[in-house]
Motif scaffolding. Structure first.
Motif, short mmCIF file in Angstrom:
data_model
loop_
_atom_site.label_atom_id
_atom_site.label_comp_id
_atom_site.label_asym_id
_atom_site.label_seq_id
_atom_site.Cartn_x
_atom_site.Cartn_y
_atom_site.Cartn_z
N LYS A 20 28.34 60.44 24.39
CA LYS A 20 29.88 60.37 24.34
C LYS A 20 30.47 59.47 25.40
O LYS A 20 31.44 58.83 25.00
N GLN A 21 29.81 59.35 26.61
CA GLN A 21 30.48 58.42 27.46
C GLN A 21 30.35 57.06 27.04
O GLN A 21 31.28 56.25 27.34
N LEU A 22 29.15 56.72 26.72
CA LEU A 22 29.02 55.25 26.16
C LEU A 22 29.99 54.85 25.02
O LEU A 22 30.84 53.99 25.08
N LEU A 23 30.19 55.73 24.00
CA LEU A 23 31.13 55.89 22.95
C LEU A 23 32.58 55.54 23.44
O LEU A 23 33.37 54.61 23.03
N ASN A 24 33.07 56.48 24.40
CA ASN A 24 34.32 56.26 24.88
C ASN A 24 34.44 54.93 25.65
O ASN A 24 35.48 54.63 25.62
N VAL A 64 21.10 57.32 13.35
CA VAL A 64 20.85 56.31 14.04
C VAL A 64 19.67 57.11 15.33
O VAL A 64 19.36 56.18 15.99
N GLY A 65 19.82 58.37 15.59
CA GLY A 65 18.99 58.66 16.43
C GLY A 65 20.05 59.71 17.44
O GLY A 65 20.97 60.14 17.23
N GLY A 66 19.41 59.72 18.56
CA GLY A 66 20.05 60.48 19.84
C GLY A 66 20.51 59.38 20.91
O GLY A 66 20.91 58.26 20.69
N CYS A 67 20.71 60.00 21.98
CA CYS A 67 21.20 59.20 23.32
C CYS A 67 20.51 57.97 23.46
O CYS A 67 21.04 56.74 23.63
N ASP A 68 19.25 58.12 23.48
CA ASP A 68 18.53 56.85 23.93
C ASP A 68 18.52 55.89 23.03
O ASP A 68 18.70 54.50 23.09
N GLU A 69 18.33 56.08 21.65
CA GLU A 69 18.51 55.01 20.39
C GLU A 69 19.76 54.77 20.47
O GLU A 69 20.01 53.47 20.36
N LEU A 70 21.08 55.36 20.81
CA LEU A 70 22.38 54.65 20.81
C LEU A 70 22.46 53.61 21.88
O LEU A 70 22.84 52.53 21.76
#
Length: 86
Positions: A20-24, A64-70
């Motif tokens: 969520k931090q990356l998306l924000n 697309v997967g989880g945190c690492d994939e994002l």
């Protein structure tokens, strides 16, 4: 109309927080679905993604997967490309 980005999370998951931090940080709006105490939503997530761990992220309805994939998608520039299609 489908939400562009949907993220399934739980309240205490550190990987959910990082995603969520990356998306924000990138200014990407997303719909968060907290499955902490929601077995129906958890089953929905598993049906849509084929996975049982959180976070699970969908872009334009595609898993697309989880945190690492994002983060991997962001590092190689693919995240921006995915968000600007459709």
């Amino acid at each position: 109309m489908k939400d562009m980005v949907v993220i399934y999370t739980t309240k205490t998951c550190p990987y959910c927080i990082r995603a969520k931090q990356l998306l924000n940080h990138k200014g990407i709006p997303f719909k968060e679905i907290d499955i902490t105490d929601d077995q129906e939503r958890e089953q929905e997530m598993t049906r849509l993604t084929g996975r049982k761990t959180v976070p699970q992220i969908l872009i334009h309805g595609a898993p697309v997967g989880g945190c690492d994939e994002l983060h991997d998608l962001d590092r190689c520039g693919e995240l921006d490309r995915l968000l600007h299609t459709k």
